[in-house]
Write an enzyme that holds these catalytic residues in place. Structure first.
Site, mmCIF file in Angstrom:
data_model
loop_
_atom_site.group_PDB
_atom_site.id
_atom_site.type_symbol
_atom_site.label_atom_id
_atom_site.label_comp_id
_atom_site.label_asym_id
_atom_site.label_seq_id
_atom_site.Cartn_x
_atom_site.Cartn_y
_atom_site.Cartn_z
ATOM 1 N N GLY A 1 0.796 -1.065 -0.123
ATOM 2 C CA GLY A 1 0.281 -0.132 -0.213
ATOM 3 C C GLY A 1 0.962 1.220 0.045
ATOM 4 O O GLY A 1 0.151 2.326 0.074
ATOM 5 N N LEU B 1 4.370 1.064 -4.363
ATOM 6 C CA LEU B 1 5.948 0.779 -5.366
ATOM 7 C C LEU B 1 4.859 -0.800 -5.785
ATOM 8 O O LEU B 1 5.810 -1.470 -6.502
ATOM 9 C CB LEU B 1 6.535 0.241 -4.146
ATOM 10 N N SER C 1 2.815 -3.581 -4.407
ATOM 11 C CA SER C 1 2.654 -4.143 -4.098
ATOM 12 C C SER C 1 2.018 -5.477 -4.771
ATOM 13 O O SER C 1 1.554 -7.147 -5.360
ATOM 14 C CB SER C 1 2.878 -4.251 -3.266
ATOM 15 N N SER C 2 0.365 -4.528 -5.099
ATOM 16 C CA SER C 2 -0.490 -5.548 -5.708
ATOM 17 C C SER C 2 -0.225 -6.300 -7.280
ATOM 18 O O SER C 2 -0.148 -7.562 -7.011
ATOM 19 C CB SER C 2 -1.879 -4.761 -5.303
ATOM 20 N N ASP D 1 1.821 -0.867 -13.834
ATOM 21 C CA ASP D 1 2.026 -1.462 -12.845
ATOM 22 C C ASP D 1 2.672 -2.949 -13.546
ATOM 23 O O ASP D 1 4.096 -3.402 -13.204
ATOM 24 C CB ASP D 1 1.851 -1.597 -11.780
ATOM 25 N N TYR E 1 -9.924 6.711 -6.515
ATOM 26 C CA TYR E 1 -9.203 6.544 -7.826
ATOM 27 C C TYR E 1 -10.273 5.738 -8.612
ATOM 28 O O TYR E 1 -9.642 6.689 -10.190
ATOM 29 C CB TYR E 1 -7.942 5.158 -7.360
HETATM 30 C C1 GLA Z 1 -1.976 2.635 -9.780
HETATM 31 C C2 GLA Z 1 -2.215 1.652 -10.898
HETATM 32 C C3 GLA Z 1 -1.910 2.350 -12.063
HETATM 33 C C4 GLA Z 1 -2.019 3.500 -12.809
HETATM 34 C C5 GLA Z 1 -1.419 4.103 -11.345
HETATM 35 C C6 GLA Z 1 -1.135 5.909 -11.213
HETATM 36 O O1 GLA Z 1 -0.191 2.387 -9.758
HETATM 37 O O2 GLA Z 1 -2.391 0.837 -10.487
HETATM 38 O O3 GLA Z 1 -2.238 0.977 -13.836
HETATM 39 O O4 GLA Z 1 -2.898 4.235 -13.110
HETATM 40 O O5 GLA Z 1 -2.133 3.998 -10.114
HETATM 41 O O6 GLA Z 1 -0.668 6.352 -12.655
#
Ligand code: GLA
Length: 345
Positions: free
Chosen positions: A106, A109, A111-112, A157, A207
């Site tokens: 969280g 970085l 982690s998910s 990510d 988000y």
């Molecule tokens: C998170 C999401 C990504 C991206 C960023 C914002 O990390 O997992 O897909 O949208 O936020 O840039």
């Protein structure tokens, strides 16, 4: 037949610049880091997935051959990856799955994504399946996040974790799908991340609301995605006008940052980080007071640039420091490392 035991590692990521652009068909400039998640799978009962989150001391178990029931927390990732692999025509063999990692959870970085990617690579290998195209793995992991975890995140990510390259950042064009390695030669400058201590969860933060705002702006402007919008098209009601301005300018900052890396102008990269933070704070409104205070502290202590990183509403700050500058005590220094991979068991 699959292997008796497999191990997969997937790194977290730092995004140099290009935030909240991925789901708008835009540009991003991330790199994979050395920290990440390792998943080990050992043979046990083929019909059951037994999962153990070693760092949390928690367990889960469910039938490998059926669509698992929905649950929250880390279990949603394991169940989601198993279910999405089955839906994609790659049902997996059960076994004893152990997860551990050295990425703060969280903290922005990723982690998910590291967890999803490590699970997918390990489950495929344990079931004796060849690795699919890595873009398909990224999309599958993103579906897990969207449909099992409830966060409408984009592909940034997962692609960063799957395409990382030591010594390089990755310029991603989310419309064409192109990923180009850009040498990240810091020549003594240092990049570090700082945990704001404000933990965020995309599914619960603002988000998804930002994504909905971008969809609304597209509907009003009659475009497929914000990539098709030009500065002249910004006749939108507040706050949509500010959201769109951020996305357009952030795409331009990715191109400017790429040129700055190519020409070795790290001072310019620092200025772009500052400009990105101001835009994420004022136009996209995904910062929080604790993060702004952290950015201010880092700027006051000599950072050449600093910005909130990742989905926002907490998480990490990325900062760039001049050569010879001593890093603050809470810095986690980062540099670009290799992509997700199977490890020797
Ligand atoms: C998170 C999401 C990504 C991206 C960023 C914002 O990390 O997992 O897909 O949208 O936020 O840039």
């Amino acid at each position: 037949m699959g292997a008796l035991m497999v191990r997969a590692f997937a790194p977290g990521r730092v995004n140099l610049i290009g935030e909240h652009t991925d789901y708008n068909d835009g540009l991003c400039l991330p790199f994979a880091i050395g920290l990440g998640v390792t998943v080990t799978i050992q043979d046990a009962d083929d019909a059951v997935v037994e999962a153990h989150a070693a760092d949390l001391g928690e367990r889960d178990a469910f039938a490998a051959g059926e669509e698992p029931e929905r649950v929250g927390g880390w279990r949603a990732f394991v169940r989601g990856v198993v279910a999405e692999l089955a839906r994609a025509g790659a049902p997996v063999r059960g076994g004893s799955v152990t997860i551990h990692g050295d990425l703060p959870r969280g903290a922005g970085l990723s982690s998910s994504a590291a967890l999803e990617v490590a699970l997918a690579l390990a489950l495929l290998a344990h079931s004796g399946r060849p690795e699919p195209d890595r873009r398909d793995v990224a999309r599958l992991c993103s579906r897990v996040e969207n449909e099992w975890v409830g966060a409408e995140t984009g592909l940034l990510d997962q692609l960063a974790s799957l395409f990382g390259l030591a010594g390089h950042a990755l310029r991603m064009d989310m419309r064409s799908g192109e990923v180009v390695a850009v040498a990240l030669d810091l020549r003594g400058w240092r990049l570090a991340v700082f945990d704001s201590g404000v933990e965020h969860a995309h599914a619960a933060s603002g988000y998804n609301e930002r994504r909905a705002e971008c969809r609304r702006a597209c509907a009003i402007l009659g475009v497929e995605s914000l990539r098709d919008v030009t500065a002249a098209d910004r006749m939108l009601p507040a706050p949509l006008d500010r959201r769109v301005r951020h996305v357009l300018e952030e795409n331009q900052r990715v191109d400017r940052a790429t040129r700055a890396l190519e020409s070795g102008d790290l001072g310019e990269l620092g200025r772009l980080l500052d400009a990105s933070h101001a835009s994420l704070r004022d136009d996209y409104e995904v910062s929080v007071p604790e993060v702004d205070a952290l950015v201010d502290r880092l700027s006051a202590s000599g950072a050449a640039g600093a910005r909130i990183m990742g989905g926002g509403f907490g998480g990490s700050v990325l900062a760039l420091f001049l050569p010879g500058c001593e890093l603050p005590a809470d810095a986690i220094e980062v540099s670009p490392g290799p992509a997700a991979r199977l490890l020797e068991p």
